[in-house]
Design a protein around this motif. Structure first.
Motif, short mmCIF file in Angstrom:
data_model
loop_
_atom_site.label_atom_id
_atom_site.label_comp_id
_atom_site.label_asym_id
_atom_site.label_seq_id
_atom_site.Cartn_x
_atom_site.Cartn_y
_atom_site.Cartn_z
N LEU A 31 -5.57 3.79 -10.23
CA LEU A 31 -6.21 5.16 -10.75
C LEU A 31 -6.71 6.01 -9.78
CD1 LEU A 31 -8.01 4.03 -14.13
CD2 LEU A 31 -5.55 5.28 -13.72
N LYS A 32 -7.25 5.28 -8.84
CA LYS A 32 -7.92 6.30 -7.57
C LYS A 32 -6.74 7.12 -6.72
CE LYS A 32 -12.08 7.20 -7.72
NZ LYS A 32 -12.26 8.80 -7.67
N GLU A 33 -5.59 6.38 -6.87
CA GLU A 33 -4.26 7.28 -6.07
C GLU A 33 -3.80 7.95 -7.22
OE1 GLU A 33 -3.23 6.59 -2.81
OE2 GLU A 33 -5.36 5.73 -2.83
N LEU A 34 -3.62 7.81 -8.33
CA LEU A 34 -2.94 8.63 -9.37
C LEU A 34 -4.02 9.89 -9.66
CD1 LEU A 34 -1.36 5.79 -11.56
CD2 LEU A 34 -0.19 7.55 -9.73
N VAL A 449 -0.76 -1.43 -18.45
CA VAL A 449 -1.98 -0.76 -19.00
C VAL A 449 -1.92 0.88 -18.89
CG1 VAL A 449 -4.56 -0.29 -18.72
CG2 VAL A 449 -3.46 -2.54 -18.62
N ILE A 450 -1.53 1.12 -17.70
CA ILE A 450 -1.43 2.73 -17.49
C ILE A 450 -0.37 3.37 -18.24
CG2 ILE A 450 -0.58 4.52 -15.64
CD1 ILE A 450 -2.07 2.69 -13.80
N ASN A 451 0.83 2.55 -18.50
CA ASN A 451 1.69 3.21 -19.37
C ASN A 451 1.53 3.35 -20.66
OD1 ASN A 451 4.71 3.86 -17.99
ND2 ASN A 451 4.01 2.04 -16.92
N ARG A 452 0.60 2.22 -21.17
CA ARG A 452 0.27 2.24 -22.85
C ARG A 452 -0.91 3.35 -23.02
NH1 ARG A 452 -0.88 -3.56 -25.26
NH2 ARG A 452 0.96 -4.77 -24.53
N GLU A 460 3.55 13.22 -14.91
CA GLU A 460 2.99 13.96 -13.49
C GLU A 460 2.87 13.01 -12.55
OE1 GLU A 460 -1.57 15.01 -12.96
OE2 GLU A 460 -1.09 15.05 -14.86
N TRP A 461 2.41 11.77 -12.92
CA TRP A 461 2.21 10.67 -11.89
C TRP A 461 3.39 9.96 -11.45
CZ3 TRP A 461 -2.02 7.67 -15.35
CH2 TRP A 461 -3.53 8.66 -15.17
N GLU A 462 4.66 10.22 -12.08
CA GLU A 462 5.62 9.33 -11.76
C GLU A 462 6.03 9.48 -10.02
OE1 GLU A 462 10.34 9.72 -12.95
OE2 GLU A 462 8.89 8.67 -14.55
N PRO A 463 6.08 10.59 -9.38
CA PRO A 463 6.27 10.68 -7.94
C PRO A 463 5.48 9.86 -7.33
CG PRO A 463 6.53 12.97 -9.07
CD PRO A 463 5.99 11.98 -10.03
N LYS A 464 4.22 9.87 -7.53
CA LYS A 464 3.24 8.93 -6.88
C LYS A 464 3.57 7.64 -6.95
CE LYS A 464 -0.43 8.34 -4.20
NZ LYS A 464 -0.74 9.01 -2.88
N LYS A 466 6.29 6.17 -7.74
CA LYS A 466 7.47 6.01 -6.92
C LYS A 466 7.06 5.69 -5.30
CE LYS A 466 11.07 7.15 -10.32
NZ LYS A 466 12.27 8.16 -10.45
N LYS A 467 6.33 6.51 -4.97
CA LYS A 467 5.87 6.27 -3.65
C LYS A 467 5.16 5.15 -3.25
CE LYS A 467 3.49 8.84 0.17
NZ LYS A 467 2.47 9.69 0.57
N MET A 468 4.45 4.79 -4.23
CA MET A 468 3.48 3.55 -4.00
C MET A 468 4.34 2.49 -4.27
SD MET A 468 -0.38 4.20 -5.76
CE MET A 468 0.28 4.58 -7.40
N ILE A 469 5.09 2.42 -5.37
CA ILE A 469 6.15 1.00 -5.84
C ILE A 469 7.67 1.77 -5.75
CG2 ILE A 469 6.61 -0.58 -7.68
CD1 ILE A 469 3.46 0.34 -8.30
N PRO A 470 8.50 1.79 -4.81
CA PRO A 470 9.68 1.87 -4.81
C PRO A 470 10.56 1.51 -5.81
CG PRO A 470 8.94 1.54 -2.56
CD PRO A 470 7.93 0.98 -3.36
N SER A 471 10.27 0.44 -6.40
CA SER A 471 11.27 0.14 -7.47
C SER A 471 10.63 0.42 -8.93
CB SER A 471 11.38 -1.61 -7.42
OG SER A 471 10.04 -2.03 -7.87
N TYR A 472 9.67 1.35 -8.83
CA TYR A 472 8.99 1.66 -10.24
C TYR A 472 10.31 2.32 -11.05
CZ TYR A 472 6.39 4.20 -13.88
OH TYR A 472 5.78 4.61 -14.74
N GLY A 473 10.41 1.84 -12.41
CA GLY A 473 11.33 2.19 -13.17
C GLY A 473 12.79 1.68 -13.06
N VAL A 474 12.87 0.94 -11.91
CA VAL A 474 14.28 0.02 -11.69
C VAL A 474 14.06 -1.52 -11.75
CG1 VAL A 474 15.93 -0.27 -9.83
CG2 VAL A 474 14.59 1.99 -9.88
#
Length: 504
Positions: A31-34, A449-452, A460-464, A466-474
């Motif tokens: 959350l502190k990054e997002l 938890v964040i998604n729920r 708004e948070w999706e680019p960040k 994906k930067k933190m977790i390259p496989s996010y959403g894949v």
């Protein structure tokens, strides 16, 4: 009668995290990054972070990636091996490693070798039927890119090279076999938790130790009001937050019940304590370098899978064997003897009683485990190390785990193995219940938890993310090239030489 001192001051904040373990640390760091401007407060009833389930002596330190844990790969009636759960656990662990790598690369935490070490993961079985099962498991898993690099052997000479301590003086003529994969890890979750909270302090997160959350209620505006007691002074403070996360290990169930949210009704918990045999004799410890998981005895629960682990704690190498189950009605090591009985409510009593009837086998198993003498535990250890000497091994009481009990489509009062997120419909509060693989999948679980709870911010948070977790959403399985890329990058950043060699 004790006088309770009430503070007149009421603070308001964006997020309150209850419990200073790996889950709260992970959610706070995400959350502190997002949302760097959000105000976050943490309340922990003990004197420092990571002292309960996250503490390095309270868990086995396995980076659970389903490389060696046979309970994640069941044999189907037709004889084939179901690896779907192993795939899920492995993908979740890859998510954790990606976020840890991001933190290291961003210099938000340093010295990854202080919390993660490369260590081969092995499965070891004996008996013709188990050897046949292990070979089928190996064939099923090596056909999948997530488990590339796994080796199988039933040759005693090869096994002596892999596990010399376990093969020394092994007299049995029974068939034996093992699988080995060099990309496993030993993780000091206590050290990682402390590192994350040190990082959060630098981000102006207010961390309050020796503060116990005694109660909570929903305010008229939809936020949460918490009654928080200073353990030393007894002063009770009131704190208000838009979002509350309950990440207090075994203590989460009671707080979830106090929240009164309908999603928490009907859920119960059953405490199981763990014990391990520990060897710190360097002459013995130096002869073993792996985490070796066996197969649970017939009729034993999944949490009872025996394993012999190399551990690195405070830069010292030791061996750990277990777990042996115990029983205490406490939900935390530092909890109350009344934890279990006070968790039984009118709305979950039928569920709890149903579980009691269904789980007679577990009850019998726990009673037998509690009654074991040290010599009986040594006999179990000698299945792994034939010449183990009693004087080299001490008994250590590990953490308390609370297994979730709930009604499912398969019946009332079903005991759940694993972790579970319970959240309010409006996303204002969430709690994490359950046990293994727990800490290994902390990042994946906190993303849930964040998604729920913050769906309005995800775009708004999706680019960040994906930067933190390259496989996010894949789904990694659908992208073998990304698997290779992630193994390479996380291995380099986290200093996991075995993974880097594999990636080449």
């Amino acid at each position: 009668m004790r006088t309770v001192n009430m503070s007149n001051e009421q603070t308001s904040t964006d997020v309150i995290l209850i419990g200073a373990g790996i889950m709260s640390a992970t959610l706070g760091a995400l959350l502190k990054e997002l949302a760097p401007d959000w105000k976050i407060r943490v309340f922990e009833k003990l004197s420092k972070a990571g002292e309960e389930s996250s503490n390095e002596w309270n868990n086995a330190g396995t980076g659970h990636a389903a490389l060696c844990e046979l309970n994640y790969t069941s044999e189907k009636p037709d004889g084939s091996i179901d690896i779907s759960k192993a795939i899920k656990v492995n993908e979740e662990y890859q998510v954790s490693k990606q976020f840890w790598s991001y933190l290291v690369e961003s210099k938000l935490i340093r010295n990854p070798q202080d919390f993660i070490m490369p260590l081969p993961h092995m499965s070891f079985v004996h008996g013709e039927k188990n050897v046949a099962y292990l070979k089928k498991r190996y064939e099923a898993m090596t056909a999948n890119p997530l488990f590339e690099g796994m080796e199988f052997s039933d040759d005693p000479a090869t096994l002596k090279k892999w596990i010399p301590l376990m093969m020394n003086e092994r007299a049995s003529k029974e068939p034996i076999a093992a699988t080995k994969i060099d990309t496993g890890t030993d993780v000091n979750f206590g050290a990682l938790t402390r590192m994350l909270f040190d990082h959060l302090k630098t981000k102006n997160v207010e961390i309050n130790y020796k503060h116990s959350v005694d109660n909570m209620r929903r305010a008229n505006d939809g936020s949460w009001e918490l009654k928080v007691r200073n353990v030393d002074s007894g002063v009770v403070e009131r704190h208000k937050a838009k979002f509350v996360f309950i990440g207090s290990g075994g203590g989460s169930l009671h707080l979830l019940q106090k929240s009164g949210i309908p999603e928490g009704r009907g859920i119960g918990g059953f405490p199981v304590s763990g014990l391990f045999m520990v060897c710190t004799n360097p002459e013995v410890a130096e002869q073993h370098h792996a985490k070796v998981y066996g197969k649970a005895p017939v009729g034993a629960p999944p949490m009872s899978v025996p394993h012999l682990d190399t551990r690195y704690i405070d830069n010292k190498k030791s061996l750990l064997f277990g777990p042996f189950a115990g029983f205490s009605p406490k939900f935390l090591k530092t909890g109350s003897m009344f934890d279990l009985i006070t968790s039984v409510k009118p709305y979950n009593v039928v569920t709890m009683l149903s579980a009691g009837v269904k789980e007679m086998g577990l009850t019998k198993y726990l009673i037998e485990q509690v009654m074991l003498s040290k010599e009986k535990r040594m006999e179990a250890l000698r299945e792994f190390i034939p010449n183990a000497k009693s004087e080299d091994w001490d008994l250590v009481v590990a953490g308390q785990r609370v297994q979730v009990i709930k009604d499912t489509p398969t019946g009332r009062g079903t005991l759940q193995f694993g972790t579970e997120v319970i959240s309010a419909a409006d996303g204002s509060i969430a709690a994490l219940l359950g046990a293994s693989p727990g800490a290994s999948t902390a990042v994946s679980v906190m993303l849930e938890v964040i998604n729920r709870c913050f769906p309005q911010h995800i775009k708004e948070w999706e680019p960040k993310l994906k930067k933190m977790i390259p496989s996010y959403g894949v789904k990694l399985l659908q992208n073998p090239e990304l698997i290779h890329e992630i193994h390479t990058s996380t291995a380099r950043t986290l200093g996991l030489a075995g993974e880097l060699q594999r990636a080449k």
